[in-house]
Design a protein around this motif. Structure first.
Motif, PDB file in Angstrom:
ATOM      1  N   GLU A  79      38.987  56.176  31.732  1.00 27.70           N
ATOM      2  CA  GLU A  79      38.011  55.885  32.779  1.00 27.70           C
ATOM      3  C   GLU A  79      37.935  54.386  33.057  1.00 27.70           C
ATOM      4  O   GLU A  79      37.838  53.957  34.214  1.00 27.70           O
ATOM      5  CB  GLU A  79      36.630  56.417  32.378  1.00 27.70           C
ATOM      6  CG  GLU A  79      36.530  57.928  32.450  1.00 27.70           C
ATOM      7  CD  GLU A  79      35.183  58.438  31.966  1.00 27.70           C
ATOM      8  OE1 GLU A  79      34.339  57.617  31.536  1.00 27.70           O
ATOM      9  OE2 GLU A  79      34.980  59.656  32.020  1.00 27.70           O
ATOM     10  N   ALA A  80      37.999  53.571  31.993  1.00 22.34           N
ATOM     11  CA  ALA A  80      37.983  52.116  32.189  1.00 22.34           C
ATOM     12  C   ALA A  80      39.217  51.655  32.968  1.00 22.34           C
ATOM     13  O   ALA A  80      39.118  50.794  33.847  1.00 22.34           O
ATOM     14  CB  ALA A  80      37.908  51.412  30.833  1.00 22.34           C
ATOM     15  N   LEU A  81      40.379  52.240  32.663  1.00 25.96           N
ATOM     16  CA  LEU A  81      41.595  51.890  33.391  1.00 25.96           C
ATOM     17  C   LEU A  81      41.494  52.280  34.863  1.00 25.96           C
ATOM     18  O   LEU A  81      41.905  51.532  35.755  1.00 25.96           O
ATOM     19  CB  LEU A  81      42.811  52.557  32.749  1.00 25.96           C
ATOM     20  CG  LEU A  81      43.275  51.982  31.419  1.00 25.96           C
ATOM     21  CD1 LEU A  81      44.348  52.870  30.802  1.00 25.96           C
ATOM     22  CD2 LEU A  81      43.796  50.582  31.603  1.00 25.96           C
ATOM     23  N   LEU A  82      40.942  53.467  35.138  1.00 26.15           N
ATOM     24  CA  LEU A  82      40.798  53.911  36.527  1.00 26.15           C
ATOM     25  C   LEU A  82      39.824  53.014  37.282  1.00 26.15           C
ATOM     26  O   LEU A  82      40.064  52.673  38.448  1.00 26.15           O
ATOM     27  CB  LEU A  82      40.325  55.365  36.566  1.00 26.15           C
ATOM     28  CG  LEU A  82      41.347  56.408  36.106  1.00 26.15           C
ATOM     29  CD1 LEU A  82      40.720  57.789  36.068  1.00 26.15           C
ATOM     30  CD2 LEU A  82      42.557  56.405  37.000  1.00 26.15           C
ATOM     31  N   LYS A  83      38.727  52.607  36.638  1.00 26.13           N
ATOM     32  CA  LYS A  83      37.771  51.708  37.294  1.00 26.13           C
ATOM     33  C   LYS A  83      38.408  50.353  37.577  1.00 26.13           C
ATOM     34  O   LYS A  83      38.195  49.767  38.647  1.00 26.13           O
ATOM     35  CB  LYS A  83      36.530  51.529  36.414  1.00 26.13           C
ATOM     36  CG  LYS A  83      35.616  52.724  36.415  1.00 26.13           C
ATOM     37  CD  LYS A  83      34.407  52.485  35.540  1.00 26.13           C
ATOM     38  CE  LYS A  83      33.531  53.726  35.479  1.00 26.13           C
ATOM     39  NZ  LYS A  83      32.391  53.546  34.577  1.00 26.13           N
ATOM     40  N   ARG A  87      38.876  48.759  41.254  1.00 27.55           N
ATOM     41  CA  ARG A  87      38.321  47.446  41.563  1.00 27.55           C
ATOM     42  C   ARG A  87      39.401  46.522  42.136  1.00 27.55           C
ATOM     43  O   ARG A  87      39.190  45.822  43.129  1.00 27.55           O
ATOM     44  CB  ARG A  87      37.702  46.848  40.299  1.00 27.55           C
ATOM     45  CG  ARG A  87      36.923  45.578  40.546  1.00 27.55           C
ATOM     46  CD  ARG A  87      36.179  45.087  39.316  1.00 27.55           C
ATOM     47  NE  ARG A  87      37.064  44.842  38.193  1.00 27.55           N
ATOM     48  CZ  ARG A  87      37.124  45.569  37.069  1.00 27.55           C
ATOM     49  NH1 ARG A  87      36.318  46.612  36.920  1.00 27.55           N
ATOM     50  NH2 ARG A  87      37.956  45.277  36.105  1.00 27.55           N
ATOM     51  N   LYS A  88      40.589  46.547  41.539  1.00 27.59           N
ATOM     52  CA  LYS A  88      41.686  45.705  42.034  1.00 27.59           C
ATOM     53  C   LYS A  88      42.116  46.135  43.439  1.00 27.59           C
ATOM     54  O   LYS A  88      42.400  45.296  44.297  1.00 27.59           O
ATOM     55  CB  LYS A  88      42.876  45.750  41.081  1.00 27.59           C
ATOM     56  CG  LYS A  88      42.657  44.963  39.814  1.00 27.59           C
ATOM     57  CD  LYS A  88      43.907  44.905  39.004  1.00 27.59           C
ATOM     58  CE  LYS A  88      43.712  43.998  37.812  1.00 27.59           C
ATOM     59  NZ  LYS A  88      44.960  43.773  37.094  1.00 27.59           N
ATOM     60  N   ARG A  92      41.919  43.897  46.880  1.00 22.86           N
ATOM     61  CA  ARG A  92      43.086  43.694  47.743  1.00 22.86           C
ATOM     62  C   ARG A  92      42.775  44.103  49.182  1.00 22.86           C
ATOM     63  O   ARG A  92      43.120  43.400  50.131  1.00 22.86           O
ATOM     64  CB  ARG A  92      44.273  44.497  47.218  1.00 22.86           C
ATOM     65  CG  ARG A  92      45.538  44.266  48.019  1.00 22.86           C
ATOM     66  CD  ARG A  92      46.704  45.092  47.531  1.00 22.86           C
ATOM     67  NE  ARG A  92      46.940  44.858  46.127  1.00 22.86           N
ATOM     68  CZ  ARG A  92      47.381  45.782  45.267  1.00 22.86           C
ATOM     69  NH1 ARG A  92      47.637  46.992  45.687  1.00 22.86           N
ATOM     70  NH2 ARG A  92      47.575  45.505  44.007  1.00 22.86           N
ATOM     71  N   ILE A  93      42.083  45.225  49.345  1.00 25.17           N
ATOM     72  CA  ILE A  93      41.731  45.688  50.692  1.00 25.17           C
ATOM     73  C   ILE A  93      40.774  44.698  51.348  1.00 25.17           C
ATOM     74  O   ILE A  93      40.912  44.362  52.531  1.00 25.17           O
ATOM     75  CB  ILE A  93      41.131  47.104  50.626  1.00 25.17           C
ATOM     76  CG1 ILE A  93      42.224  48.116  50.254  1.00 25.17           C
ATOM     77  CG2 ILE A  93      40.486  47.489  51.938  1.00 25.17           C
ATOM     78  CD1 ILE A  93      41.708  49.495  49.938  1.00 25.17           C
ATOM     79  N   ARG A  94      39.803  44.204  50.573  1.00 24.24           N
ATOM     80  CA  ARG A  94      38.846  43.235  51.111  1.00 24.24           C
ATOM     81  C   ARG A  94      39.561  41.953  51.543  1.00 24.24           C
ATOM     82  O   ARG A  94      39.290  41.406  52.615  1.00 24.24           O
ATOM     83  CB  ARG A  94      37.780  42.920  50.061  1.00 24.24           C
ATOM     84  CG  ARG A  94      36.598  42.168  50.619  1.00 24.24           C
ATOM     85  CD  ARG A  94      35.479  41.974  49.600  1.00 24.24           C
ATOM     86  NE  ARG A  94      35.041  43.214  48.993  1.00 24.24           N
ATOM     87  CZ  ARG A  94      35.216  43.530  47.699  1.00 24.24           C
ATOM     88  NH1 ARG A  94      35.803  42.699  46.888  1.00 24.24           N
ATOM     89  NH2 ARG A  94      34.789  44.676  47.220  1.00 24.24           N
ATOM     90  N   ARG A  95      40.493  41.466  50.732  1.00 19.98           N
ATOM     91  CA  ARG A  95      41.249  40.257  51.099  1.00 19.98           C
ATOM     92  C   ARG A  95      42.042  40.479  52.377  1.00 19.98           C
ATOM     93  O   ARG A  95      42.099  39.602  53.252  1.00 19.98           O
ATOM     94  CB  ARG A  95      42.193  39.859  49.959  1.00 19.98           C
ATOM     95  CG  ARG A  95      41.529  39.103  48.845  1.00 19.98           C
ATOM     96  CD  ARG A  95      42.548  38.452  47.931  1.00 19.98           C
ATOM     97  NE  ARG A  95      43.605  39.340  47.499  1.00 19.98           N
ATOM     98  CZ  ARG A  95      43.600  40.032  46.353  1.00 19.98           C
ATOM     99  NH1 ARG A  95      42.594  39.926  45.531  1.00 19.98           N
ATOM    100  NH2 ARG A  95      44.610  40.808  46.039  1.00 19.98           N
TER     101      ARG A  95
END
Length: 152
Positions: A79-83, A87-88, A92-95
C-alpha cells in the motif's frame, strides 16, 4: 579399348562423389504467420562429412542467476508503494499542466490584438500608423455603434 579406358576414367572421377557420406535431415514445418512452410519431402539430403573437428569445451557459467530468489512484501508495504507511485504520478501530471498553462499564457500575452476600446457607445481603434506602437491608445479613431450606423 579406348571406350573402356574412357569409361574407367569417368568412373574413377565420379567415385569420390559416390563415396561421400549422405544423410537425410528432416526439417519440421514452420509457420511464417500467413502460411505454413513445408519442405517438399519433409527435409533434405546433405552430402558430405558430418564430422565436427572443433574442440569440445565444457559449458561455463558466466554469472549467477539474478532471479534465483525474491521476497514478497507485506500488505502495508505494498500500500505504501502504491501511494508513493500515485503521488509521483500526480506530481508529474501537475507539472505538465502548469507547463502547458504557462505556455498558453505566454502565447496569449504576446497576442494583444485586436486593439479595440469601447467607450461611451463608440468603438475606437488605433490609426494604422500607430497600431504597432506602445502608446496606441493616444491615436484612436472612434466610430459610433453599429446600431446608429454612422461615423462620428
Amino acid at each position: 579399348m579406348r571406350k573402356t579406358l574412357a569409361i574407367l576414367f569417368m568412373l574413377c572421377q565420379g567415385l569420390p562423389s559416390y563415396a561421400m557420406d549422405a544423410y537425410f535431415v528432416g526439417v519440421p514445418d514452420y509457420s511464417s504467420g500467413a502460411a505454413t512452410i513445408r519442405e517438399p519431402n519433409g527435409g533434405t539430403y546433405v552430402y558430405g562429412s558430418r564430422k565436427d573437428f572443433r574442440p569440445k569445451t565444457a559449458p561455463v557459467a558466466m554469472e549467477e542467476n539474478r532471479l534465483a530468489y525474491y521476497e514478497l512484501v507485506s500488505v502495508e508495504e505494498e500500500e505504501a508503494l502504491l501511494k508513493m507511485r500515485d503521488r509521483k504520478m500526480a506530481d508529474r501530471i501537475r507539472r505538465d499542466q502548469v507547463r502547458q498553462r504557462k505556455a498558453y499564457l505566454s502565447a496569449v500575452k504576446r497576442m494583444d490584438w485586436p486593439r479595440v476600446v469601447v467607450k461611451d457607445g463608440q468603438i475606437c481603434v488605433p490609426t494604422l500608423e500607430a497600431s504597432d506602437s506602445l502608446q496606441w491608445r493616444d491615436y484612436l479613431t472612434c466610430y459610433s455603434d453599429a446600431a446608429t450606423g454612422g461615423e462620428q
